[in-house]
Design an enzyme around this catalytic site. Structure first.
Site, PDB file in Angstrom:
ATOM      1  N   HIS A  29       7.962 -26.847  -1.615  1.00  0.00           N
ATOM      2  CA  HIS A  29       7.355 -27.884  -2.163  1.00  0.00           C
ATOM      3  C   HIS A  29       6.253 -27.533  -3.129  1.00  0.00           C
ATOM      4  CE1 HIS A  29       9.539 -30.815   0.116  1.00  0.00           C
ATOM      5  NE2 HIS A  29       9.780 -30.064   0.935  1.00  0.00           N
ATOM      6  N   LYS A  62     -14.386   0.433  -3.709  1.00  0.00           N
ATOM      7  CA  LYS A  62     -15.329   0.743  -2.941  1.00  0.00           C
ATOM      8  C   LYS A  62     -16.458   1.396  -3.617  1.00  0.00           C
ATOM      9  CE  LYS A  62     -12.551   1.414   1.037  1.00  0.00           C
ATOM     10  NZ  LYS A  62     -11.993   2.452   1.913  1.00  0.00           N
ATOM     11  N   GLU A  89       0.776  -1.267  -0.035  1.00  0.00           N
ATOM     12  CA  GLU A  89       0.145   0.009   0.064  1.00  0.00           C
ATOM     13  C   GLU A  89       0.854   1.110  -0.097  1.00  0.00           C
ATOM     14  OE1 GLU A  89      -4.379  -1.004   1.898  1.00  0.00           O
ATOM     15  OE2 GLU A  89      -3.215   0.334   3.092  1.00  0.00           O
TER      16      GLU A  89
HETATM   17  O1  PA5 Z   1      -3.732   1.214   5.962  1.00  0.00           O
HETATM   18  C1  PA5 Z   1      -4.765   1.668   5.636  1.00  0.00           C
HETATM   19  O2  PA5 Z   1      -5.112   2.842   5.909  1.00  0.00           O
HETATM   20  C2  PA5 Z   1      -5.972   0.544   5.523  1.00  0.00           C
HETATM   21  O3  PA5 Z   1      -5.732  -0.488   5.120  1.00  0.00           O
HETATM   22  C3  PA5 Z   1      -6.844   0.760   6.642  1.00  0.00           C
HETATM   23  O4  PA5 Z   1      -6.423   0.454   7.787  1.00  0.00           O
HETATM   24  C4  PA5 Z   1      -8.248  -0.053   6.382  1.00  0.00           C
HETATM   25  O5  PA5 Z   1      -8.793   0.240   5.028  1.00  0.00           O
HETATM   26  C5  PA5 Z   1      -9.564   0.129   7.354  1.00  0.00           C
HETATM   27  O6  PA5 Z   1      -9.594   1.315   7.763  1.00  0.00           O
HETATM   28  P1  PA5 Z   1     -10.417   1.866   8.792  1.00  0.00           P
HETATM   29  O7  PA5 Z   1      -9.538   1.681   9.936  1.00  0.00           O
HETATM   30  O8  PA5 Z   1     -10.842   3.347   8.442  1.00  0.00           O
HETATM   31  O9  PA5 Z   1     -11.679   0.853   9.050  1.00  0.00           O
END
Ligand code: PA5
Length: 443
Positions: free
Chosen positions: A306, A420, A285
């Site tokens: 394996h 989303k 990310e």
């Molecule tokens: O790293 C990030 O920002 C995302 O992976 C969030 O943690 C994830 O989308 C969950 O978001 P939230 O804590 O707002 O529910």
């Protein structure tokens, strides 16, 4: 001395002065908060900002949950899930569920998928156990955990009533904003705050990770101490050769420039599997944007030798491998001699299993290097809270440095919005009427 030993001798990379300067400049930028994404740098000095009182408050809340529940359902996704899951797995007995002498509650996770079967099986599995929940969402509006929480909240209220539910549910969310904050205030849930300037994937050392870990019986003070020492060991002004995060970031970027587009994080301890999952989110990310970034993959060895071993040895040469190597196991089992020796294993008699594992690790390393897969080794002395805390912060710091070397903003994730929008349009969410028509026509 640093808990983490980084060995880059088999990476094939010669570190130049220019690479050192670039990594140190990136580290300085994280500390000066002048770089991209600088409103999300609260994690940089987070470990040393955690006080004894903070730890005490988390342990006190965890104790209350532990007194009430045999199973704690931890609800969250992404950065609000993977850190806790990773450290719970790493620090727990792998067969906790089967242990009759288990003292700590079982921590189970929900809200990290939208599977009806998963949800149904979870409710069924906990029906004979007392339960509590920790619901985690920074935005407070994420669909997956919101669905799971609606269901778990209803289950807790049905079993114990609304007043007692407020003793069994803890919310971890934004200080002031979001649907979860509103709900927690209305229902009177104890609440812990996710700091504004700490993004999800960097939040494992906030209550997001620390409360579930304390509830699982992890020594969070020791975990934080490990992270604090790593924060100091990678601080701005530390010489390149002394700063493992700068070295790792520099070497992986050099490999990327040479066409090594995929990094495989490998470990020979299955309980580190979710550390790799957490790492994949952290790096994927943070760096995968603007058409750039190393693709983070992982294997658990020797199991995956394996399955994925063939590809790693002889497939496309776009890979490099980073191994988390563990110095000492917690247990000791020796391979016994056998009179008949039908399996031909007597040559190993008297050796510990860990010695066999170590020789596998060394043998694989050389085989992969010979096959054109450069190798970086990260060695921790043992799987314990202190070392794991240091490892978490090491990876975070290296990720920030690495992202800046790559030239991206490591602290945003604009790409995760695309799915989303489509999902909401397909579900006819109010406000998505136009998108709804358009997307349905494309199906
Ligand atoms: O790293 C990030 O920002 C995302 O992976 C969030 O943690 C994830 O989308 C969950 O978001 P939230 O804590 O707002 O529910």
């Amino acid at each position: 001395m640093n808990t983490i030993k980084l060995d880059i001798r088999k990476s094939g990379v010669t570190v130049t002065d220019a690479m050192k300067a670039e990594a140190l400049a990136a580290n300085a930028l994280l500390h000066s908060k002048q770089g991209a994404g600088n409103d999300f740098l609260g994690w940089v000095n987070l470990p040393t900002s955690i006080s004894a009182a903070d730890i005490e408050a988390l342990n006190a809340q965890a104790s209350k949950l532990k007194e009430k529940a045999e199973v704690i359902i931890c609800i969250g996704i992404g950065g609000s899930y993977l850190g806790a899951k990773a450290v719970v797995e790493a620090m727990s007995n792998s067969f906790n569920l089967l242990r009759r002498d288990r003292k700590e509650p079982v921590i189970v996770f929900a809200g990290q998928n939208i599977s009806e079967d998963y949800t149904c099986e979870l409710l069924d599995a906990v029906k004979d156990y007392s339960i509590a929940a920790i619901v985690i969402s920074k935005s407070g509006t994420t669909t997956e955990p919101a669905i799971a929480f609606r269901i778990v909240k209803a289950e807790i209220e049905k079993r114990y009533g609304k007043a007692e539910a407020a003793e069994r549910i803890v919310a971890i969310t934004d200080r002031a904003r979001g649907a979860l904050k509103t709900l927690a205030t209305k229902e009177g849930y104890p609440t812990f705050v996710i700091p504004d300037d700490v993004g999800g994937r960097f939040s494992v050392l906030t209550p997001v990770g620390l409360l579930p870990l304390a509830a699982a019986g992890v020594d969070i003070a020791e975990l934080v101490r490990g992270a604090q020492d790593m924060e100091r060991a990678t601080a701005d002004g530390t010489a390149f050769d002394e700063n493992p995060a700068a070295i790792y970031a520099a070497v992986r970027n050099a490999l990327y420039k040479e066409g090594k587009k995929i990094e495989i994080l490998a470990s020979y301890e299955p309980k580190l599997q979710y550390i790799a999952e957490w790492w994949k989110q952290l790096y994927g990310e943070s760096e995968g944007k603007d058409g750039k970034g190393i693709f983070p993959a992982s294997v658990t060895l020797t199991a995956d030798l394996h399955s994925m071993g063939q590809y790693i040895q002889q497939g496309e040469r776009t890979l490099f491998e980073t191994v988390i190597s563990v110095g000492e196991p917690a247990c000791k089992i020796v391979v016994e001699a056998d009179d008949e020796n039908l399996d031909g294993l007597n040559f190993m008699a008297g050796k510990r299993i860990s010695e066999v594992n170590r020789m596998a690790e060394l043998g694989v390393q050389l085989a992969h290097v010979d096959g054109g897969v450069p190798n970086i080794r990260i060695e921790i002395p043992a799987i314990g809270e202190y070392a794991v805390g240091a490892l978490l912060y090491f990876f975070e710091k290296a990720c920030g440095i690495s992202g800046y070397i790559l030239g991206v903003n490591p602290f945003d994730q604009p790409g995760v919005e695309a799915y989303k929008k489509n999902m909401f349009a397909l579900l006819d969410k109010p406000g998505y009427e136009e998108e709804s028509k358009a997307i349905k026509a494309r199906l």
